[in-house]
Design an enzyme around this catalytic site. Structure first.
Site, PDB file in Angstrom:
ATOM      1  CG  MET A 261     -24.811  31.256  66.618  1.00  0.00           C
ATOM      2  SD  MET A 261     -26.119  30.433  65.669  1.00  0.00           S
ATOM      3  CE  MET A 261     -27.300  30.092  66.978  1.00  0.00           C
ATOM      4  CD  GLU A 262     -29.548  32.753  65.306  1.00  0.00           C
ATOM      5  OE1 GLU A 262     -30.433  31.895  65.212  1.00  0.00           O
ATOM      6  OE2 GLU A 262     -28.580  32.818  64.523  1.00  0.00           O
ATOM      7  CD  GLU A 294     -26.609  36.492  62.573  1.00  0.00           C
ATOM      8  OE1 GLU A 294     -27.258  35.890  63.454  1.00  0.00           O
ATOM      9  OE2 GLU A 294     -26.379  35.989  61.470  1.00  0.00           O
TER      10      GLU A 294
END
Length: 361
Positions: A261-262, A294
């Site tokens: 998750m970025e 990411e």
């Protein structure tokens, strides 16, 4: 209490026309036990006209709420919506004191106890609407604001967030205020992390994992950081805008329900990417590709963010393209487009043949 309501695009457009959200002050207390934590939020915002609206939250308990110093009835919370009725045009301050549940399924504030050594770790995963499980928010991607976090954690823990964190003593940590970001991109990771830290281009870089995986992370730390630095430099050659955040941490977290998750300044990865045994070079290339993907989001997704979720295809497709291209250009993994042809293109071909295929937007 009625069922949770899903925010519609029309509702989001209406609220975006009404509100300008400036600042969230968030205090989290992670020392309250194994099941719940305390969350206090102060939201400063402007209403552009007299109107009714709502704020979202999914609490275990809503203790109190005030709007401009006047108490509101916590019993008016309807599902995940707290109505704000009779707003007048101008500046407002909303204060909420809540108890929130920890998650064991990856949404909101996930809590994990390592069976190897009994150590506990917490981290947030707030995409798409799970910020409401951690703090109250006007929860839509186009209502960006500054987020100012303070976290109380056990004394032996380290707290990571979107910005550089400072230990104030007695388990209290304060994160540097963020630039304007969307609610779903706020991130906290807390626990007795094993960390490898360095600096690059004047910014602190770090990689983190649970202590029981420390030997494995240390073995691959040079490779992970080399890929990170190389991609970081290459993106600066591609984009005119410099990296917009004050640090770059990558946390390999347990029981993650996605690949990565970025979160700006604090990317989270499933800790299966900390390899415990011999792996193929293709697996190492896959990890490097996720790092590059990411990082692309720091610009395209975090700095520039979709207005609504129907553009998530573009957000992800661009990061995927930039990740493969940049990894090929900047690292030893020069065969990444072969991997793309073998593993990624078939997804598109498969979807395109289904009766349900449709335009992306």
């Amino acid at each position: 209490m009625s069922p949770m309501s899903v925010l519609t695009r029309d509702e989001a457009q209406t609220r975006a026309k009404l509100l300008d959200v400036h600042h969230y002050g968030i205090e989290l207390d992670l020392t309250r036990g194994d099941e719940t934590f305390d969350s206090r939020t102060v939201i400063r915002f402007t209403a552009r006209a007299d109107a009714d609206t709502f704020v979202e939250l999914k609490p275990a308990e809503l203790r109190s709420v005030t709007l401009d110093g006047q108490p509101l009835d916590p019993e008016t919370l309807d599902g995940n919506r707290l109505p704000l009725e009779g707003l007048t045009a101008g500046e407002h301050e909303l204060r909420l004191d809540t108890v929130m549940h920890y998650s064991r399924t990856g949404e909101g504030m996930h809590r994990f106890t390592d069976p190897t050594d009994g150590e506990t770790y917490l981290y947030t995963q707030l995409f798409m609407e799970d910020v409401q499980r951690v703090f109250a928010a006007f929860d839509q991607p186009d209502l960006k604001a500054v987020f100012d976090l303070t976290v109380t954690a056990p004394d032996t823990w380290t707290v990571l967030s979107n910005g550089i964190t400072e230990h104030l003593g007695e388990g209290r940590w304060k994160a540097a205020p963020t630039p304007l970001i969307s609610t779903y991109l706020v991130a906290v990771a807390a626990g007795p992390w094993h960390s490898v830290r360095t600096e690059h281009r004047g910014l602190p870089f770090g990689i983190h994992c649970r202590r029981s995986l420390a030997p494995y992370l240390d073995t691959d730390a040079d490779e992970i950081l080399d890929v990170t630095r190389a991609c970081f430099d290459r993106y600066h050659e591609k984009f005119d805008e410099p990296y917009p955040f004050d640090s770059y941490d990558q946390a390999f977290v347990p029981e993650f329900n996605a690949g990565a998750m970025e979160n700006p300044g604090l990317v989270t990865f499933r800790d299966e990417f900390v390899y415990r045994s011999a792996v193929t070079d293709t697996e190492r290339q896959t990890r490097a590709m996720v790092i590059a993907h990411e990082m692309a989001h720091m610009w395209f997704g975090d700095l520039v963010t979709l207005r609504w979720w129907d553009d998530i295809w573009l957000n992800e497709s661009f990061a995927e393209y930039m990740g493969y291209q940049t990894l090929t250009e900047a690292t030893r993994f020069t065969d990444t487009w072969t991997d793309f042809g073998v593993t990624r293109k078939p997804w598109g071909y498969d979807a395109d043949q289904r009766p349900s295929t449709h335009p992306v937007a």
